[in-house]
Design an enzyme around this catalytic site. Structure first.
Site, mmCIF file in Angstrom:
data_model
loop_
_atom_site.group_PDB
_atom_site.id
_atom_site.type_symbol
_atom_site.label_atom_id
_atom_site.label_comp_id
_atom_site.label_asym_id
_atom_site.label_seq_id
_atom_site.Cartn_x
_atom_site.Cartn_y
_atom_site.Cartn_z
ATOM 1 C CD GLU A 1 -9.941 -2.963 7.398
ATOM 2 O OE1 GLU A 1 -10.813 -4.036 7.194
ATOM 3 O OE2 GLU A 1 -9.979 -2.182 6.702
ATOM 4 C CB SER B 1 -9.163 5.046 -1.912
ATOM 5 O OG SER B 1 -9.105 5.170 -0.573
ATOM 6 C CD GLU C 1 -6.155 -4.283 0.342
ATOM 7 O OE1 GLU C 1 -7.431 -3.966 -0.231
ATOM 8 O OE2 GLU C 1 -6.581 -4.520 1.547
ATOM 9 C CG HIS D 1 -7.918 -6.570 5.205
ATOM 10 N ND1 HIS D 1 -7.865 -5.488 5.932
ATOM 11 C CD2 HIS D 1 -8.374 -6.353 3.904
ATOM 12 C CE1 HIS D 1 -8.413 -4.738 5.114
ATOM 13 N NE2 HIS D 1 -8.643 -4.884 3.906
ATOM 14 N N GLY E 1 -9.830 3.237 2.670
ATOM 15 C CA GLY E 1 -10.986 3.928 3.238
ATOM 16 C C GLY E 1 -10.569 5.198 3.547
ATOM 17 C CE LYS F 1 -12.199 -3.217 3.898
ATOM 18 N NZ LYS F 1 -11.326 -1.858 4.256
ATOM 19 C CG ASN G 1 -12.773 -6.772 2.481
ATOM 20 O OD1 ASN G 1 -13.495 -7.462 3.154
ATOM 21 N ND2 ASN G 1 -11.458 -6.451 2.894
HETATM 22 P P1 13P Z 1 -11.543 0.561 0.372
HETATM 23 O O1 13P Z 1 -11.727 0.515 -1.137
HETATM 24 O O2 13P Z 1 -12.759 1.321 1.184
HETATM 25 O O3 13P Z 1 -10.417 1.769 0.595
HETATM 26 O O4 13P Z 1 -10.898 -0.515 1.274
HETATM 27 C C1 13P Z 1 -9.877 -1.257 0.622
HETATM 28 C C2 13P Z 1 -9.676 -2.594 1.303
HETATM 29 O O5 13P Z 1 -9.299 -2.600 2.498
HETATM 30 C C3 13P Z 1 -10.097 -3.706 0.719
HETATM 31 O O6 13P Z 1 -9.628 -5.036 1.273
#
Ligand code: 13P
Length: 251
Positions: free
Chosen positions: A97, A213, A167, A95, A173, A12, A10
């Site tokens: 976010e 992560s 997740e 997601h 992150g 982003k 992803n």
């Molecule tokens: P990270 O792998 O950067 O922690 O992000 C996870 C994520 O949100 C994947 O959709």
């Protein structure tokens, strides 16, 4: 039941079309491992270049969102028709976010899952708890409610094709990943919710990823677990060598 593991990057809000193309040049042939599905979920603007670049490879392309209507006065939105027209195969839905910053509710997630199936896109639906919810012992309840909403009104054959990404929000992150055992327990629970909604055969076909992560140095721990079928990866999917290592680690 053997499920094909799926590693999805992803990206982003990172990478231009030219950067996406250069990325594929680097990972071609390497992020293609027999028995592992490799997917790159890029910003809308990079999707045409990415679809073109992966032609002739086993790498699939995903979007990171879609609108639930097919057309209409929704300024700035992109629909399933448009993604299907580009040759995209997957779409991330719900997601954390988007839930946190763009007010996406379980009801919207459900509508988007239906829109994805209308246009032959495979939804990667994200579920997961906030830190406060984990600390209050609500992890499973939160995941159950989100999972029930995501699968609401689907046929069993559609349900079997959904990819779920568990997740935990506190792990995204932050470098604080869930232990493989904890992630497997929650993912096993989510599979049980799907079994209750449909049947054992359907639940056994659904691929459930862990996300938060995930790095080349911990992917194998997750993949050794009974119920974890891959990973949805943010940060570590942005560098070609790291992405290749993740796909290799899923074997
Ligand atoms: P990270 O792998 O950067 O922690 O992000 C996870 C994520 O949100 C994947 O959709």
């Amino acid at each position: 039941m053997s499920r094909t593991p799926i590693i999805a990057g992803n990206w982003k809000m990172f990478k231009t079309a030219a950067e996406a193309k250069a990325f594929v040049t680097e990972v071609k042939g390497k992020a293609e491992v027999e028995g592992v599905q490799s997917v790159i979920c890029a910003p809308f603007t990079a999707l045409p270049a990415l679809v073109e670049a992966v032609k002739g490879t086993s790498i699939k392309v995903g979007a990171q969102n879609l609108h639930f209507e097919d057309n209409g006065a929704f300024t700035g939105e992109i629909s399933g028709i448009m993604l299907n027209d580009l040759g995209v195969d997957f779409v991330i839905i719900g997601h954390s976010e988007r839930r946190a910053y763009f007010a996406e509710t379980d009801e919207i997630v459900s509508k988007k899952v239906h829109a994805a199936f209308r246009h032959h896109l495979i939804p990667i639906v994200c579920v997961g708890e906030k830190l406060e919810e984990r600390e209050a012992g609500q992890t499973k309840d939160v995941c159950r409610v989100q999972t029930e909403a995501a699968f609401n009104g689907l046929s069993a054959s559609e349900a079997a094709n959904v990819v779920v990404a568990y997740e935990p929000i506190w792990a995204i992150g932050t470098g604080k990943s869930s232990t493989a055992e904890d992630a497997n327990e929650v993912i096993g629970y989510i599979r049980g919710v799907i079994r209750d909604l449909f049947d054992a055969e359907t639940a056994d076909q659904v691929r459930i990823q862990y996300g938060g992560s995930v790095k080349p140095n911990n992917i194998r721990e997750y993949m050794q677990q009974s119920d974890i079928d891959g990973a949805l990866v943010g940060g570590a999917s942005l560098e070609p060598a790291s992405y290749v290592a993740l796909v290799e680690g899923a074997k």
